[in-house]
Enzyme design. Structure first.
Site, mmCIF file in Angstrom:
data_model
loop_
_atom_site.group_PDB
_atom_site.id
_atom_site.type_symbol
_atom_site.label_atom_id
_atom_site.label_comp_id
_atom_site.label_asym_id
_atom_site.label_seq_id
_atom_site.Cartn_x
_atom_site.Cartn_y
_atom_site.Cartn_z
ATOM 1 N N ARG A 17 0.857 -1.372 0.239
ATOM 2 C CA ARG A 17 0.025 0.028 -0.026
ATOM 3 C C ARG A 17 0.856 1.445 -0.016
ATOM 4 N NH1 ARG A 17 -3.247 -0.398 5.528
ATOM 5 N NH2 ARG A 17 -2.830 -2.648 5.282
ATOM 6 N N ALA A 19 1.086 5.034 -2.148
ATOM 7 C CA ALA A 19 1.265 5.251 -3.930
ATOM 8 C C ALA A 19 2.725 5.104 -4.239
ATOM 9 C CB ALA A 19 0.798 6.789 -4.023
ATOM 10 N N GLY A 20 3.619 5.683 -3.291
ATOM 11 C CA GLY A 20 4.942 5.417 -3.826
ATOM 12 C C GLY A 20 5.476 4.001 -3.922
ATOM 13 N N ARG A 60 -5.413 -0.821 -8.948
ATOM 14 C CA ARG A 60 -5.862 0.306 -8.250
ATOM 15 C C ARG A 60 -6.025 1.343 -9.063
ATOM 16 N NH1 ARG A 60 -4.441 0.171 -2.633
ATOM 17 N NH2 ARG A 60 -5.906 1.808 -2.742
ATOM 18 N N CYS A 124 -3.592 9.175 7.128
ATOM 19 C CA CYS A 124 -3.186 7.998 6.366
ATOM 20 C C CYS A 124 -1.664 7.591 6.902
ATOM 21 C CB CYS A 124 -3.477 8.205 5.068
ATOM 22 S SG CYS A 124 -3.615 6.377 4.445
ATOM 23 N N ASP A 193 -1.987 10.468 -3.623
ATOM 24 C CA ASP A 193 -2.269 9.282 -4.533
ATOM 25 C C ASP A 193 -2.372 9.711 -5.974
ATOM 26 O OD1 ASP A 193 -2.827 6.649 -3.052
ATOM 27 O OD2 ASP A 193 -3.244 8.017 -1.905
ATOM 28 N N ASN A 203 -6.292 11.940 -2.456
ATOM 29 C CA ASN A 203 -5.515 11.367 -1.284
ATOM 30 C C ASN A 203 -6.625 10.533 -0.455
ATOM 31 O OD1 ASN A 203 -2.954 10.816 -0.214
ATOM 32 N ND2 ASN A 203 -3.909 12.044 1.510
ATOM 33 N N LYS A 229 3.488 11.157 -9.388
ATOM 34 C CA LYS A 229 2.226 11.089 -8.729
ATOM 35 C C LYS A 229 1.313 12.045 -9.527
ATOM 36 C CE LYS A 229 3.402 9.136 -4.516
ATOM 37 N NZ LYS A 229 3.679 9.506 -2.943
#
EC number: 5.3.1.29
Length: 308
Positions: A17, A19-20, A60, A124, A193, A203, A229
């Site tokens: 999990r 984004a990076g 995703r 998050c 994200d 995000n 991103k």
């Protein structure tokens, strides 16, 4: 192919999990797949690579870091398999190296925005945001953090453990306490994200209400995001799909089965308007969100005239 399918499943189920981390895992998976791909015809090679890329991309739909990483990795101009393979392996190695270095650079750039005594709120679990926070702490700045639970997956629990391991004083709050606690905050720092061409931030769901509360209280909001991103497709007016996740992340299926008049909506992300964001910290510098198009053009190299 099985290794790539395993990685895709881990991304889909959020075992991998962020984004990076998703982007890095996808690039590495495509590299390893190409390394073992046994075809001799360039058309067959390209077809197989495209199929593998699509499997990864479809896991995703919201995090544009995923398709960006895959597109960067698979790009080649060779007319033979050996040359194409070499290009893709090189692309992956360069991408993974730069992604790793980006975290350190963003940390140093973003830490300049943090002052001694600051209270930082985060949401998050973002390695990019944590890089800024931990860098400021390592520089000797006396800071503390307020972290949200980030329901329903409670990624905030990962964040507080990492902050604890750094030795940073941290307070965990429920998501609905964001506005109540904002009076104690100096700066809000979140990851990303996706970032659209107009500088809007996609995000983890709840980010927009956090940013709105910060805007209302006149607190700075920083988003920390690698250039991969940013979303080139939004130049052409494409909307970013907001992923809807399963109801059982929110409520047990057995309970829901007893409630025939109830349904569950579980968006994984929301959109924060650019006017609620003071600065976007990237590995190439700190920019106002209004400069998102420049980032896409100069650092992703995808201009409107080159998109179809």
């Amino acid at each position: 192919m099985q290794q790539l399918l395993d990685t895709a499943e881990k991304i889909r189920t959020m075992e991998i999990r962020g984004a990076g981390r998703i982007a890095e895992a996808a690039s590495a998976a495509l590299r390893d797949y190409v390394l073992d791909l046994k075809v001799t015809n360039i058309k067959d090679f390209n077809k197989k690579v495209d199929e593998a890329a699509n499997i990864l991309i479809q896991t995703r739909p919201t995090a544009v870091s995923l398709p960006n990483a895959v597109q960067i990795t698979k790009r080649h101009t060779s007319e033979d398999v050996a040359g194409a393979r070499e290009d893709i392996l090189h692309n992956a190695d360069v991408f993974l190296k730069q992604a790793g270095e980006a975290l350190e650079r963003m940390g140093k750039i973003g830490a300049k925005r943090i002052h001694d005594g600051d209270v930082i709120m985060t949401h998050c679990n973002s390695h990019a945001a944590l890089s800024v926070i931990s860098t400021a702490f390592k520089q000797g700045k006396d800071i503390s953090v307020i972290a949200t639970e980030s329901r329903p997956r409670r990624q905030g629990f990962i964040t507080i453990r990492e902050l604890n391991d750094y030795g940073i004083p941290t307070t965990l709050i429920v998501d609905s306490a964001v506005r109540y606690c904002m009076k104690e905050v100096d700066t809000v720092i979140v990851g990303a994200d996706a970032i659209t061409v107009n500088g809007a931030l996609v995000n983890k769901v709840g980010t927009s209400q956090l940013a709105h509360a910060a805007h209302e209280a006149r607190k700075n909001v920083l988003s920390v995001a690698e250039t991969f991103k940013f979303s080139p497709n939004t130049i052409l007016g494409d909307m970013i799909d907001i992923e809807e996740r399963a109801a059982d992340e929110v409520i047990d299926q057995e309970i829901l089965a007893e409630l025939p008049n109830v349904k569950v909506k579980n968006p994984a992300f929301d959109i924060t308007p650019a006017e609620y964001i003071d600065m976007i910290i990237t590995e190439v510098g700190a920019f106002p969100p209004q400069m998102a198009y420049t980032i896409i053009k100069e650092h992703l190299g995808w201009e409107l005239s080159h998109m179809g």
